[in-house]
Structures are given as structure tokens and as C-alpha cells.
Design a protein around this motif. Structure first.
Motif, PDB file in Angstrom:
ATOM      1  N   UNK A   1       0.852  -1.180   0.000  1.00 17.54           N
ATOM      2  CA  UNK A   1       0.000   0.000   0.000  1.00 17.54           C
ATOM      3  C   UNK A   1       0.892   1.236   0.000  1.00 17.54           C
ATOM      4  N   UNK A   2       0.678   2.090  -0.961  1.00 19.73           N
ATOM      5  CA  UNK A   2       1.499   3.298  -1.048  1.00 19.73           C
ATOM      6  C   UNK A   2       0.817   4.444  -0.313  1.00 19.73           C
ATOM      7  N   UNK A   3       1.512   5.572  -0.248  1.00 24.06           N
ATOM      8  CA  UNK A   3       0.935   6.739   0.406  1.00 24.06           C
ATOM      9  C   UNK A   3       0.332   7.691  -0.617  1.00 24.06           C
ATOM     10  N   UNK A   4       0.113   7.200  -1.828  1.00 18.53           N
ATOM     11  CA  UNK A   4      -0.530   7.987  -2.879  1.00 18.53           C
ATOM     12  C   UNK A   4      -1.549   7.108  -3.603  1.00 18.53           C
ATOM     13  N   UNK A   5      -2.658   7.726  -3.969  1.00 20.22           N
ATOM     14  CA  UNK A   5      -3.672   7.031  -4.753  1.00 20.22           C
ATOM     15  C   UNK A   5      -3.373   7.305  -6.225  1.00 20.22           C
ATOM     16  N   UNK A   6      -3.270   6.260  -7.018  1.00 22.20           N
ATOM     17  CA  UNK A   6      -3.007   6.410  -8.448  1.00 22.20           C
ATOM     18  C   UNK A   6      -4.322   6.436  -9.222  1.00 22.20           C
ATOM     19  N   UNK A   7      -4.230   6.801 -10.478  1.00 27.86           N
ATOM     20  CA  UNK A   7      -5.399   6.793 -11.352  1.00 27.86           C
ATOM     21  C   UNK A   7      -5.951   5.368 -11.452  1.00 27.86           C
ATOM     22  N   UNK A   8      -5.054   4.393 -11.511  1.00 26.22           N
ATOM     23  CA  UNK A   8      -5.483   2.999 -11.580  1.00 26.22           C
ATOM     24  C   UNK A   8      -6.275   2.598 -10.328  1.00 26.22           C
ATOM     25  N   UNK A   9      -5.788   3.022  -9.173  1.00 28.58           N
ATOM     26  CA  UNK A   9      -6.494   2.709  -7.929  1.00 28.58           C
ATOM     27  C   UNK A   9      -7.849   3.410  -7.874  1.00 28.58           C
ATOM     28  N   UNK A  10      -7.894   4.656  -8.366  1.00 30.64           N
ATOM     29  CA  UNK A  10      -9.159   5.375  -8.378  1.00 30.64           C
ATOM     30  C   UNK A  10     -10.160   4.665  -9.288  1.00 30.64           C
ATOM     31  N   UNK A  11      -9.713   4.204 -10.445  1.00 31.35           N
ATOM     32  CA  UNK A  11     -10.599   3.469 -11.353  1.00 31.35           C
ATOM     33  C   UNK A  11     -11.111   2.198 -10.674  1.00 31.35           C
ATOM     34  N   UNK A  12     -10.225   1.516  -9.953  1.00 34.12           N
ATOM     35  CA  UNK A  12     -10.612   0.299  -9.219  1.00 34.12           C
ATOM     36  C   UNK A  12     -11.630   0.624  -8.131  1.00 34.12           C
ATOM     37  N   UNK A  13     -11.401   1.715  -7.406  1.00 33.69           N
ATOM     38  CA  UNK A  13     -12.332   2.134  -6.348  1.00 33.69           C
ATOM     39  C   UNK A  13     -13.680   2.545  -6.923  1.00 33.69           C
ATOM     40  N   UNK A  14     -13.680   3.191  -8.086  1.00 35.27           N
ATOM     41  CA  UNK A  14     -14.931   3.584  -8.724  1.00 35.27           C
ATOM     42  C   UNK A  14     -15.765   2.341  -9.034  1.00 35.27           C
ATOM     43  N   UNK A  15     -15.106   1.294  -9.480  1.00 36.42           N
ATOM     44  CA  UNK A  15     -15.818   0.048  -9.798  1.00 36.42           C
ATOM     45  C   UNK A  15     -16.290  -0.646  -8.528  1.00 36.42           C
ATOM     46  N   UNK A  16     -15.410  -0.756  -7.537  1.00 36.17           N
ATOM     47  CA  UNK A  16     -15.727  -1.477  -6.302  1.00 36.17           C
ATOM     48  C   UNK A  16     -16.796  -0.763  -5.471  1.00 36.17           C
TER      49      UNK A  16
END
Length: 85
Positions: A1-16
Motif C-alpha cells: 500500500x502506497x501513500x498515494x492514490x493512483x489513477x489505476x487505484x481510483x478506477x478500481x475504487x470507482x468500480x468497487x
């Protein structure tokens, strides 16, 4: 787990958290577009904020759920995470 949210993680969170599927490269390319153009409403954004709070064990900035675009959201949340919010 990093200390920054990436665009990829945001896309994953949008889906989840909101059931909205957006390709990370489209999210990056259109990062100044409103969340509504991706089909994400305020309730979905609130779900993403809740997921992040659970993941990091810390409250997200109060304005995170009011941001209008992916770029604004990532800048606000990442600034808070880097500051140890």
C-alpha cells in the motif's frame, strides 16, 4: 500500500464502491472532466471516500466527497495522505 492514490487505484475504487467501470487511461486522459461524465454520482464518491478511510485508517479531507473531477480528488486526497492526515 502506497501513500498515494493512483489513477489505476481510483478506477478500481470507482468500480468497487460505485459500480462504475472506467478504464484508467480514459480516467487519466479526461481527469479534468466531471465525475458525472463517468457516471459517478455524489453517493458513489462518498463510497470511495469511505473505502479509502477504511484502507488507510484515517479520515479523508471533508471536501474530498465534494470534488468535481478525478484530478481534484486525487490532488486533495494525495496531499492529505502525504501530510499524514
Amino acid at each position: 500500500m502506497s501513500d498515494r492514490i493512483t489513477v489505476e487505484e481510483l478506477a478500481e475504487l470507482m468500480k468497487k464502491a460505485a459500480g462504475v467501470t472506467v478504464a484508467p487511461d480514459e480516467l487519466q486522459r479526461r481527469s479534468d472532466s466531471g465525475f458525472d461524465t463517468f457516471g459517478l454520482d455524489s453517493l458513489g464518491l462518498l463510497g470511495i471516500v469511505g473505502e479509502l478511510e477504511n484502507r488507510y485508517g484515517t479520515p479523508m479531507p471533508p471536501d474530498a466527497e465534494k470534488t468535481k473531477s478525478p484530478r481534484q480528488f486525487l490532488e486533495l486526497v494525495n496531499s492529505a495522505l502525504l501530510a499524514g492526515a
